[in-house]
Write an enzyme that holds these catalytic residues in place. Sequence first.
Site, PDB file in Angstrom:
ATOM      1  N   LYS A 111       0.829  -1.222   0.000  1.00 11.34           N
ATOM      2  CA  LYS A 111       0.000   0.000   0.000  1.00 11.34           C
ATOM      3  C   LYS A 111       0.852   1.257   0.000  1.00 11.34           C
ATOM      4  CE  LYS A 111      -4.137  -2.078   1.945  1.00 11.34           C
ATOM      5  NZ  LYS A 111      -4.971  -2.294   3.107  1.00 11.34           N
ATOM      6  N   LYS A 192      -6.432 -10.904  -5.667  1.00 15.27           N
ATOM      7  CA  LYS A 192      -7.537 -11.295  -4.782  1.00 15.27           C
ATOM      8  C   LYS A 192      -8.724 -10.349  -4.973  1.00 15.27           C
ATOM      9  CE  LYS A 192      -6.686  -8.556  -0.798  1.00 15.27           C
ATOM     10  NZ  LYS A 192      -6.587  -8.180   0.502  1.00 15.27           N
ATOM     11  N   LYS A 195     -12.052  -4.946  -1.858  1.00 15.99           N
ATOM     12  CA  LYS A 195     -13.061  -3.896  -1.712  1.00 15.99           C
ATOM     13  C   LYS A 195     -12.756  -2.709  -2.607  1.00 15.99           C
ATOM     14  CE  LYS A 195     -13.471  -4.357   3.224  1.00 15.99           C
ATOM     15  NZ  LYS A 195     -12.322  -3.720   3.829  1.00 15.99           N
TER      16      LYS A 195
HETATM   17  P1  TYM Z   1     -10.860  -6.343   5.609  1.00 18.10           P
HETATM   18  O1  TYM Z   1     -11.929  -5.372   5.986  1.00 18.10           O
HETATM   19  O2  TYM Z   1      -9.953  -5.971   4.479  1.00 18.10           O
HETATM   20  O3  TYM Z   1     -11.488  -7.733   5.291  1.00 18.10           O
HETATM   21  C1  TYM Z   1     -12.444  -8.329   6.163  1.00 18.10           C
HETATM   22  C2  TYM Z   1     -12.228  -9.828   6.176  1.00 18.10           C
HETATM   23  O4  TYM Z   1     -12.411 -10.388   4.875  1.00 18.10           O
HETATM   24  C3  TYM Z   1     -11.278 -11.200   4.532  1.00 18.10           C
HETATM   25  N1  TYM Z   1     -11.044 -11.122   3.081  1.00 18.10           N
HETATM   26  C4  TYM Z   1     -11.048 -12.174   2.256  1.00 18.10           C
HETATM   27  N2  TYM Z   1     -11.223 -13.494   2.470  1.00 18.10           N
HETATM   28  C5  TYM Z   1     -11.171 -14.321   1.388  1.00 18.10           C
HETATM   29  N3  TYM Z   1     -10.950 -13.874   0.129  1.00 18.10           N
HETATM   30  C6  TYM Z   1     -10.767 -12.557  -0.133  1.00 18.10           C
HETATM   31  N4  TYM Z   1     -10.571 -12.128  -1.383  1.00 18.10           N
HETATM   32  C7  TYM Z   1     -10.807 -11.645   0.962  1.00 18.10           C
HETATM   33  N5  TYM Z   1     -10.665 -10.294   1.070  1.00 18.10           N
HETATM   34  C8  TYM Z   1     -10.812 -10.001   2.370  1.00 18.10           C
HETATM   35  C9  TYM Z   1     -10.119 -10.569   5.306  1.00 18.10           C
HETATM   36  O5  TYM Z   1      -9.054 -11.484   5.472  1.00 18.10           O
HETATM   37  C10 TYM Z   1     -10.800 -10.221   6.607  1.00 18.10           C
HETATM   38  O6  TYM Z   1     -10.865 -11.356   7.442  1.00 18.10           O
HETATM   39  N6  TYM Z   1      -7.519  -5.391   9.148  1.00 18.10           N
HETATM   40  C11 TYM Z   1      -8.728  -6.116   8.841  1.00 18.10           C
HETATM   41  C12 TYM Z   1      -9.848  -5.783   9.807  1.00 18.10           C
HETATM   42  C13 TYM Z   1      -9.479  -5.962  11.235  1.00 18.10           C
HETATM   43  C14 TYM Z   1      -9.412  -7.194  11.926  1.00 18.10           C
HETATM   44  C15 TYM Z   1      -9.014  -6.839  13.258  1.00 18.10           C
HETATM   45  C16 TYM Z   1      -9.631  -8.512  11.567  1.00 18.10           C
HETATM   46  C17 TYM Z   1      -9.163  -4.958  12.082  1.00 18.10           C
HETATM   47  N7  TYM Z   1      -8.876  -5.490  13.317  1.00 18.10           N
HETATM   48  C18 TYM Z   1      -8.846  -7.819  14.219  1.00 18.10           C
HETATM   49  C19 TYM Z   1      -9.460  -9.496  12.548  1.00 18.10           C
HETATM   50  C20 TYM Z   1      -9.055  -9.132  13.845  1.00 18.10           C
HETATM   51  C21 TYM Z   1      -9.190  -5.749   7.451  1.00 18.10           C
HETATM   52  O7  TYM Z   1      -8.933  -4.673   6.977  1.00 18.10           O
HETATM   53  O8  TYM Z   1      -9.975  -6.672   6.883  1.00 18.10           O
END
Ligand code: TYM
Length: 326
Positions: A111, A192, A195
Amino acid sequence: MPRRLTGFTPSGDLHFGNYIGAIAPIVSAQADTDTVVFISDLHALTLEHDPAQVRRRTLEFATLLLAAGADPDTCLFLVQSHVPQHTELHYLLECATGFGEAQRMIQFREKSRRGGRVRVSLLTYPILMAADILLYDTDEVPVGEDQNQHLELARDVAERFNARYGPTFTVPKAVTPPVAARVMDLATPGEKMSKSAASPAGALRLLDEPRVLRRKVMRAVTDAGTDVTYDPEHKPGVSNLLTILAACTGDTPQRVAGRFDRYGELKEAVADAVVATLAPVRERYLELADDPEYVRAALRKGAERARELASERIRTAKAAIGLLPP
Ligand code: TYM
């Protein structure tokens, strides 16, 4: 009961990857685990952002999580910034994390290379994530594969803190789904599903209308040849479609592959399965979106309980690290 926690950053539109990677695992286990589910709004401030969009998406994500089945009477359901202990613990954990350790995070490197000004919070973001997890004595963190390195950091920080200052934190472990831990983009299957994808054609959004979901699947990029086999290296497009179908039907991509002779048949089946999985979530969302006060009340109740729970962990962490109690 083990505690499960996971978070969602309101920085784009929730999609099928988020659903399979984290939403479904948390919802399906909420009766048997002590569940914490939250919107990580502070994480949305680590890249260039529009304040009004973050606010709007925070409520949209909360509504979607309820629509997908998160039960605010069973889980602790909250917005991260409503519980100030997340940032309080973040600072304490920064004092237990090396600069080089933070710089090595792949997501930071990717990023920060995109150009523009890099915010300090982008570097420290995985430490805030560790704070989110360690604050609640979390045992299991359902996440997609892209978060594995951040989970490793949270474990390392917890272990280091415990070894240096005495047993304080539970050391968490990542739980990734057996199928579809990394759902790929339909238009560029080498990347992947994300969003913030450049083209909306590649992501199956939870709020896409059924006909849009169907069109995106039917137009998904496939590979040379005609036979339907699961081979992510040589057939990334077809393998991704097989993975999506397997995730929707609780099967394996290899077994699913045996049922189809042609790409067209596979796509029809994937479109049906995706619509069957996501359309009810969208319908429920549209009902709940009429009553934002219900959603906000659930979030207020969750934050109140969370603040109580978290204050005890903050007290012990502060004492352990050497701060004089008031
Ligand atoms: P975020 O918001 O980017 O994504 C949310 C969750 O979705 C999963 N994910 C995917 N799983 C499978 N295939 C994909 N293409 C895919 N894209 C996203 C992510 O792995 C995630 O589980 N930093 C984190 C949010 C967060 C968090 C935490 C998660 C903040 N604090 C504590 C767990 C524990 C994030 O930005 O996820």
